[in-house]
Design an enzyme around this catalytic site. Structure first.
Site, short mmCIF file in Angstrom:
data_model
loop_
_atom_site.label_atom_id
_atom_site.label_comp_id
_atom_site.label_asym_id
_atom_site.label_seq_id
_atom_site.Cartn_x
_atom_site.Cartn_y
_atom_site.Cartn_z
N TRP A 44 0.85 -1.18 0.00
CA TRP A 44 0.00 0.00 0.00
C TRP A 44 0.90 1.25 0.00
O TRP A 44 1.86 1.32 0.74
CB TRP A 44 -0.91 0.00 1.25
CG TRP A 44 -1.67 1.27 1.37
CD1 TRP A 44 -2.77 1.63 0.66
CD2 TRP A 44 -1.38 2.37 2.25
NE1 TRP A 44 -3.17 2.89 1.02
CE2 TRP A 44 -2.35 3.37 2.00
CE3 TRP A 44 -0.38 2.61 3.20
CZ2 TRP A 44 -2.35 4.59 2.67
CZ3 TRP A 44 -0.40 3.82 3.88
CH2 TRP A 44 -1.38 4.79 3.62
N ASN B 275 -11.43 -1.20 0.33
CA ASN B 275 -10.35 -0.84 1.25
C ASN B 275 -9.87 -1.88 2.25
O ASN B 275 -9.36 -1.51 3.30
CB ASN B 275 -10.77 0.41 2.04
CG ASN B 275 -10.47 1.67 1.26
OD1 ASN B 275 -9.32 1.90 0.88
ND2 ASN B 275 -11.49 2.48 0.99
N LYS C 157 -16.31 7.16 -8.10
CA LYS C 157 -15.02 6.58 -7.66
C LYS C 157 -15.38 5.39 -6.77
O LYS C 157 -15.94 5.57 -5.70
CB LYS C 157 -14.21 7.62 -6.89
CG LYS C 157 -12.93 7.06 -6.29
CD LYS C 157 -12.15 8.16 -5.59
CE LYS C 157 -10.98 7.62 -4.80
NZ LYS C 157 -10.28 8.66 -4.06
N TRP C 158 -15.06 4.18 -7.22
CA TRP C 158 -15.49 2.94 -6.58
C TRP C 158 -14.30 2.36 -5.81
O TRP C 158 -13.36 1.87 -6.40
CB TRP C 158 -15.95 1.97 -7.66
CG TRP C 158 -16.57 0.70 -7.22
CD1 TRP C 158 -16.00 -0.30 -6.49
CD2 TRP C 158 -17.89 0.25 -7.55
NE1 TRP C 158 -16.87 -1.33 -6.33
CE2 TRP C 158 -18.05 -1.03 -6.96
CE3 TRP C 158 -18.96 0.79 -8.26
CZ2 TRP C 158 -19.22 -1.77 -7.09
CZ3 TRP C 158 -20.12 0.05 -8.38
CH2 TRP C 158 -20.25 -1.21 -7.80
N ASP C 159 -14.40 2.42 -4.48
CA ASP C 159 -13.25 2.05 -3.64
C ASP C 159 -13.42 0.64 -3.07
O ASP C 159 -14.53 0.07 -3.06
CB ASP C 159 -13.16 3.07 -2.49
CG ASP C 159 -11.74 3.32 -2.03
OD1 ASP C 159 -10.87 2.49 -2.30
OD2 ASP C 159 -11.51 4.36 -1.37
N ASP D 208 -15.42 12.89 -1.81
CA ASP D 208 -14.90 11.57 -1.45
C ASP D 208 -15.68 11.02 -0.27
O ASP D 208 -16.82 11.43 0.01
CB ASP D 208 -13.39 11.69 -1.19
CG ASP D 208 -12.62 10.44 -1.56
OD1 ASP D 208 -12.64 9.49 -0.76
OD2 ASP D 208 -12.02 10.39 -2.65
N ARG E 225 -9.65 -1.88 8.90
CA ARG E 225 -10.20 -0.53 8.75
C ARG E 225 -11.65 -0.53 9.29
O ARG E 225 -12.53 0.09 8.70
CB ARG E 225 -10.17 -0.06 7.31
CG ARG E 225 -10.00 1.46 7.18
CD ARG E 225 -10.27 1.95 5.78
NE ARG E 225 -9.90 3.36 5.65
CZ ARG E 225 -10.52 4.22 4.86
NH1 ARG E 225 -11.51 3.85 4.10
NH2 ARG E 225 -10.13 5.48 4.81
N ASP F 111 -2.31 5.86 -2.97
CA ASP F 111 -2.62 6.88 -1.96
C ASP F 111 -1.39 7.70 -1.62
O ASP F 111 -1.47 8.67 -0.87
CB ASP F 111 -3.14 6.20 -0.68
CG ASP F 111 -4.61 5.83 -0.82
OD1 ASP F 111 -5.28 6.37 -1.71
OD2 ASP F 111 -5.08 4.99 -0.03
N CYS G 150 -10.73 1.98 -7.64
CA CYS G 150 -9.77 2.36 -6.61
C CYS G 150 -9.77 1.25 -5.57
O CYS G 150 -10.80 0.64 -5.31
CB CYS G 150 -10.23 3.68 -5.99
SG CYS G 150 -9.33 4.18 -4.52
C1 DGJ Z 1 -8.79 5.08 -0.11
C2 DGJ Z 1 -8.62 5.86 -1.39
O1 DGJ Z 1 -7.51 5.42 -2.08
C3 DGJ Z 1 -8.55 7.34 -1.04
O2 DGJ Z 1 -8.31 8.09 -2.20
C4 DGJ Z 1 -9.84 7.75 -0.37
O3 DGJ Z 1 -10.89 7.63 -1.28
C5 DGJ Z 1 -10.08 6.89 0.86
N1 DGJ Z 1 -10.00 5.48 0.55
C6 DGJ Z 1 -11.43 7.19 1.46
O4 DGJ Z 1 -11.75 6.38 2.50
#
Ligand code: DGJ
Length: 717
Positions: A177, A465, A461-463, A351, A428, A533, A511
């Site tokens: 990351w 995480n 923007k589809w994240d 965001d 997270r 990031d 993303c």
């Molecule tokens: C991870 C993304 O890469 C960031 O740009 C941002 O959108 C955060 N998540 C938001 O939680």
């Protein structure tokens, strides 16, 4: 003819503009790979079937070592591309050629193999993209028997590199990351090197791209513009695996196999059922890594990206994540929007933090209702403001996730992956929704469709995480529970495709905590990816350069933010130039930028827009070698179609006493034409030179000291 079946030699020959790929049908109806490399002049030039032998009673036969699709069979000394268990316990395949068909325009070949005894069909599909020198492969299994077949492993493709040619070196992309897509290199030696993702996403650690170049007898490998390179990338965003192996046989065979990861995988192929693998993209270049990358880029732009925006320029975006984090409030967003519009942004993205009780990463994921404290009258007043400023509006979502502290989880705890009698591990503070479930898919489609229908949203923007843990689906029949790895990704693709069909003018960005989902599978459904990031402009350079090895610059968003990890005190120009390498975004807190900085930023955005067609639609040439990020100079050239104009971006890490900067030799210009140059050239440099001189003598950029950058523009007269 791109695809030929040569009856006399019983061989298949697949050719593109500069490459050829061949395999033979043996007298006992097996397929044996014989060639992948430069296109040769005469049909007789291609190799014949080698002699079938085995070194000792401990070895597989030559035909099995060189199999075009090595399914587990007989003595299995090489990585298997297909492994099944039949209902009677047999775990050995005997695939024989059945038939083949050619598509009407002769760019697709289907070869049907069948097991000698059981009702299993294996269709090998090859598609050619002659203009890109690209070949793609895919496999479909069909169960024509009466009993279920358990598929334990299925790769998209596998091929042996030319043997008796010498040693190979593997180049791949690795990282973590915030340090994604770093170039790694290692010589191929006996044994296996496994690159993989096994955490339900592509991964930050490894990327499903590989390149193998031939080392000269002196041990030198291919460069950016010379040498032989075999390369490939898998079009898949879930668990994947690439195996590079070298086995001792009478000759040393290096083989590459790539496909869905067999880790924890199993698929129940019911009678009448089919299973399709993802596509594997392959290429060969005899002009080094630069041509390899450009062929992949062209293939992505011309064939992979969703067609709606494939040919369009990417807008300059503003995103407030790094400026305000979760604290997205109408008033501040409106202030930022005004400044962003003045700076020249064309798309304004809010965001994380706009929904539910999402004030930090601890709660709210899953509750996709606009937060009334932050947006008292919903999102529309902000959207109208953004639109009235001449910008499009974009929004962040993370549909596949849920916080345990959310109404969604309280109502449907079984919607997240879990195992009975095991506590679920959060990362997270969130869990992953089980997209294999139809009800989860419908729920996600429902709220996303509503969100897009009720608002003028142009961009999503589809994240994603977190990595997976406890990948359980206890409600499903036991024999299907390990199918989640494939079902999840297919459901994701399907969801985005359905949304796109309903909202064709919405752009989608992939993303995953930065660049965790940078792959061609995503690029077939999303318009671009968020690269990392890490937005420090110096740290970004090797990330972006590494990304460009496999993926087109246009698909990579690069933001100018306030991050300065290296305490570099970067100039605004340097920060922008670093972000000029792909699609430009700005993510700094504009409320903290001075008037002078905002004015300079506006000029830089104007400059970017002028050269944007060259960067996003032209061809990219890396003028300095692929690197790990510790070289002093990095430079990259972008060239418009027809060699008519171009841009060079150069970055200096540091300056040395009494040492001249390095001349940059431009590439692929028209040698006969005169070019006019402007921008950051040393004053002693001519501003009018022939294409030949630019390529042979090169140019010296004006780079003044530590962390300086140069932008040079050239145009054919
Ligand atoms: C991870 C993304 O890469 C960031 O740009 C941002 O959108 C955060 N998540 C938001 O939680």
């Amino acid at each position: 003819m791109p695809i030929q079946f040569l009856e006399k030699g019983q061989s298949f020959l697949l050719t593109t503009r500069n490459t050829a790929y061949a395999f033979h049908l043996t007298p006992d109806a097996r397929l044996v790979h014989t060639y992948y490399g430069a296109k040769l002049k005469f049909l007789e030039d291609y190799p014949l079937l080698p002699e079938n032998r085995s070194l000792a009673s401990f070895n597989a036969e030559t035909f099995d070592m060189l199999a075009e699709f090595p399914a587990t069979s007989r003595v299995m000394e090489t990585e298997s591309a297909l492994q099944v268990r039949f209902s009677d316990g047999t775990r050995d395949l005997r695939l024989v050629y059945d038939s083949h068909t050619l598509s009407e325009n002769e760019d697709e070949l289907n070869i049907l193999l069948r097991d000698e005894h059981y009702g299993l069909g294996v269709n090998l599909r090859y598609r050619l993209y002659p203009d890109c020198d690209i070949l793609t492969r895919q496999v479909t299994l069909t169960n024509s028997g009466a009993e279920a077949i358990t598929v334990e492993k299925i790769m998209s493709g596998s091929f042996p590199l030319p043997y008796e040619r010498g040693e190979f070196r593997l180049t791949h992309l690795a990282g973590t990351w915030a340090t994604e897509t770093q170039v790694q290199r290692t010589t191929v030696t006996p044994g296996q090197k496994v690159l993989e993702g096994r955490l339900n996403y592509t991964g930050h650690a490894h990327n499903p791209f590989f390149a193998l170049d031939l080392l000269s007898q002196e041990g030198y490998g291919a460069t950016e513009s010379s040498g032989e390179v075999w390369f490939g990338a898998l079009q898949w965003s879930g668990n994947w695996k690439t195996v590079v192996e070298q086995a001792h046989t009478p000759f040393r065979v290096t083989r590459v196999s790539a496909g869905i990861n067999d880790y924890d995988f199993s698929w129940q192929l019911e009678p009448g059922g089919t299973f399709e693998t993802p596509w594997l993209t392959l290429g060969y270049s005899r002009e080094g890594f630069g041509t390899a990358s450009r062929n992949l880029h062209r293939y992505q732009l011309n064939y992979v990206l969703p067609r709606r925006f494939a040919a369009e320029l990417r807008p300059v975006l503003y995103n407030s994540w790094e400026a305000v984090g979760f604290n997205v409030r109408e008033e501040v967003q409106m202030q930022l929007a005004e400044k962003a519009a003045k700076m020249g942004a064309e798309l304004f993205v809010i965001d994380d933090g706009w929904f539910g009780e999402r004030h930090s990463d601890k709660a709210g994921l899953g509750d996709w209702e606009v937060n009334p404290q932050k947006f008292p009258n919903g999102l529309n007043p902000l959207i109208e403001k953004v639109n009235s400023l001449g910008m499009q509006f974009g929004i962040w979502v993370e549909p596949e996730m849920v916080n345990p502290d959310s109404d969604l989880y309280r109502a449907h705890p079984d919607w997240a992956y879990h195992f009975p009698n095991r506590s679920s591990t959060t990362k997270r503070n969130q869990l992953i929704l089980n997209l294999s479930r139809q009800d989860v898919q419908e729920h996600l489609f429902g709220w996303l469709d509503r969100l897009l229908s009720e608002h003028n949203i142009s961009y999503v923007k589809w994240d994603y995480n977190r990595t997976i843990s406890e990948p359980g689906w206890p409600e499903a029949p036991l024999e299907q529970q390990r199918e989640i790895w494939v079902r999840h990704v297919r459901a994701l693709y399907n969801l985005v495709d359905r949304l796109r069909a309903r909202h064709p003018d919405v752009m989608f960005e992939a993303c995953s905590g930065g660049g965790g989902r940078a792959d061609m599978g995503m690029l077939a459904h999303f318009d671009h990816t968020w690269t990392s990031d890490n937005t420090d402009p110096l740290d970004r350079l090797p990330i972006q350069q590494g990304y460009s090895l496999a993926y087109a610059p246009k698909t990579m968003f690069c933001w100018v933010t306030d991050m300065d990890l290296n305490k570099g005190n970067y100039s605004l120009r340097y920060r922008f130039h670093s972000s000029f390498m792909g699609s430009l975004g700005v993510g700094g807190n504009l409320n903290h930028w001075s008037e002078a900085e905002l004015a300079e930023a506006a000029q830089l955005v104007t400059e970017y827009k002028r050269i944007r067609p060259i960067i996003q639609q032209g061809e990219q040439f890396r003028l300095t070698p692929l690197e790990k990020g510790d070289r002093e100079l990095m430079a990259v050239q972008y060239l418009a179609a027809g060699q008519s104009e171009g841009v060079v971006l150069a970055f200096n890490r540091r300056q040395h006493f009494w040492r001249n900067p390095q001349r940059l030799l431009l590439q692929n210009l028209d040698p006969e034409a005169l070019y006019t140059l402007s921008g950051d050239l040393l004053p002693s440099e001519p501003v009018r030179l022939s294409g030949q001189a630019l390529m042979e003598r090169g140019i010296l950029p004006q780079l003044d000291g530590l962390l300086s950058s140069a932008l040079i523009y050239f145009k054919k007269e």
